[in-house]
Design a protein around this motif. Structure first.
Motif, short mmCIF file in Angstrom:
data_model
loop_
_atom_site.label_atom_id
_atom_site.label_comp_id
_atom_site.label_asym_id
_atom_site.label_seq_id
_atom_site.Cartn_x
_atom_site.Cartn_y
_atom_site.Cartn_z
N GLU A 93 0.83 -1.21 0.00
CA GLU A 93 0.00 0.00 0.00
C GLU A 93 0.86 1.26 0.00
O GLU A 93 0.55 2.23 -0.69
CB GLU A 93 -0.93 -0.02 1.21
CG GLU A 93 -2.17 0.79 1.04
CD GLU A 93 -3.17 0.56 2.15
OE1 GLU A 93 -3.51 1.56 2.83
OE2 GLU A 93 -3.62 -0.58 2.34
N ASP A 94 1.96 1.25 0.74
CA ASP A 94 2.86 2.40 0.79
C ASP A 94 3.50 2.65 -0.58
O ASP A 94 3.57 3.80 -1.04
CB ASP A 94 3.93 2.18 1.86
CG ASP A 94 4.82 3.40 2.05
OD1 ASP A 94 4.27 4.51 2.24
OD2 ASP A 94 6.06 3.25 1.98
N ASP A 95 3.95 1.59 -1.22
CA ASP A 95 4.55 1.74 -2.55
C ASP A 95 3.52 2.23 -3.56
O ASP A 95 3.81 3.07 -4.40
CB ASP A 95 5.16 0.42 -3.03
CG ASP A 95 6.52 0.17 -2.40
OD1 ASP A 95 7.08 1.09 -1.79
OD2 ASP A 95 7.02 -0.96 -2.55
N LEU A 96 2.31 1.70 -3.47
CA LEU A 96 1.25 2.11 -4.38
C LEU A 96 0.86 3.57 -4.15
O LEU A 96 0.59 4.30 -5.10
CB LEU A 96 0.03 1.20 -4.20
CG LEU A 96 -1.04 1.24 -5.27
CD1 LEU A 96 -0.46 0.96 -6.65
CD2 LEU A 96 -2.13 0.22 -4.94
N ALA A 97 0.88 4.01 -2.89
CA ALA A 97 0.54 5.40 -2.56
C ALA A 97 1.52 6.37 -3.22
O ALA A 97 1.13 7.48 -3.59
CB ALA A 97 0.52 5.60 -1.06
N ARG A 98 2.76 5.98 -3.37
CA ARG A 98 3.74 6.85 -4.04
C ARG A 98 3.39 7.06 -5.51
O ARG A 98 3.75 8.07 -6.10
CB ARG A 98 5.14 6.25 -3.93
CG ARG A 98 5.68 6.25 -2.54
CD ARG A 98 7.07 5.66 -2.48
NE ARG A 98 7.43 5.42 -1.11
CZ ARG A 98 8.14 4.39 -0.69
NH1 ARG A 98 8.60 3.51 -1.54
NH2 ARG A 98 8.40 4.24 0.58
N LEU A 99 2.69 6.09 -6.09
CA LEU A 99 2.34 6.19 -7.51
C LEU A 99 1.00 6.87 -7.75
O LEU A 99 0.86 7.67 -8.66
CB LEU A 99 2.30 4.79 -8.14
CG LEU A 99 3.61 4.04 -8.21
CD1 LEU A 99 3.39 2.61 -8.69
CD2 LEU A 99 4.59 4.76 -9.13
N ILE A 100 -0.02 6.49 -6.93
CA ILE A 100 -1.38 6.97 -7.22
C ILE A 100 -2.00 7.79 -6.11
O ILE A 100 -3.13 8.26 -6.25
CB ILE A 100 -2.32 5.78 -7.56
CG1 ILE A 100 -2.45 4.82 -6.38
CG2 ILE A 100 -1.84 5.05 -8.80
CD1 ILE A 100 -3.47 3.71 -6.60
N GLY A 101 -1.31 7.97 -5.01
CA GLY A 101 -1.83 8.76 -3.89
C GLY A 101 -2.36 7.87 -2.77
O GLY A 101 -2.62 6.68 -2.96
N ASP A 102 -2.54 8.49 -1.61
CA ASP A 102 -2.91 7.73 -0.41
C ASP A 102 -4.31 7.13 -0.48
O ASP A 102 -4.49 5.95 -0.19
CB ASP A 102 -2.83 8.63 0.84
CG ASP A 102 -1.39 8.93 1.23
OD1 ASP A 102 -0.49 8.18 0.79
OD2 ASP A 102 -1.18 9.90 1.96
#
Length: 184
Positions: free
Chosen positions: A140-149
């Motif tokens: 989830e943290d890695d994904l948040a860097r790409l698409i937001g929290d």
């Protein structure tokens, strides 16, 4: 575990026969291993304690084996991993005893560790076990860097629901049916 009466028995048998006859080229195996090391190092970089533990094991080689596949990893002074040369003698050999990919996937979904045969340095084995128990990828943290929290949290929540449903399915499929009872 896939039993002879399991619907997956035929598929597993087919994969086993194909896997025995078809082997990927050496360059493809090396590339997949290299990508796996990059991923493992990405995850390790998020855990300073894991890097400290690996740095203390610098130069030590671990050989991982499953069926006909193997991968030698060496701990670097930076507390990360690198591919070890094929000629490097392992300090520790870890062989996954379960040969069925379906049984391994089912065990993973249930949260079980696979049975592993251990040969070599006990202290190094304890460090590897600590890494397995304590290091997790924060998708989830890695994904948040790409698409937001917020979107990452929504995707993570959906993925947890799907994983929970799969876990329940595997648990139900693994339970032995009562003899003489009717199937639902």
């Amino acid at each position: 575990m896939v039993t002879p009466s399991s619907p997956f028995a035929f598929v597993e048998s087919l994969f086993a026969r194909i896997g025995e006859r078809l082997q990927p080229p050496a360059w493809a195996v090396h590339e997949v291993q290299h990508r796996a090391v990059l991923f493992l190092n990405h995850v390790l970089q998020q855990e300073p304690e894991a890097q400290d533990r690996l740095a203390r094991q610098k130069g030590r080689v671990v050989l991982f084996r499953w069926r006909t596949m193997h991968m030698r990893l060496v701990a670097t002074p930076a507390g990360l991993l690198d591919l070890a040369p094929d000629a490097a003698l392992p300090d520790l050999t870890l062989t996954i005893a379960e040969t069925s990919p379906f049984a391994l996937a089912g065990a993973q979904l249930r949260g079980d560790k696979p049975k592993v045969e251990i040969e070599g340095d006990v202290q190094l084995a304890a460090e590897v076990n600590w890494l397995v128990d304590h290091v997790r990828w924060d998708v989830e943290d890695d994904l948040a860097r790409l698409i937001g929290d917020a979107p990452a949290h929504a995707v993570g929540s959906a993925a947890r629901k799907v994983a929970g449903a799969l876990r329940q399915f595997v648990d139900r499929a693994a339970r032995p049916r009562a003899s003489g009872g009717s199937a639902e």
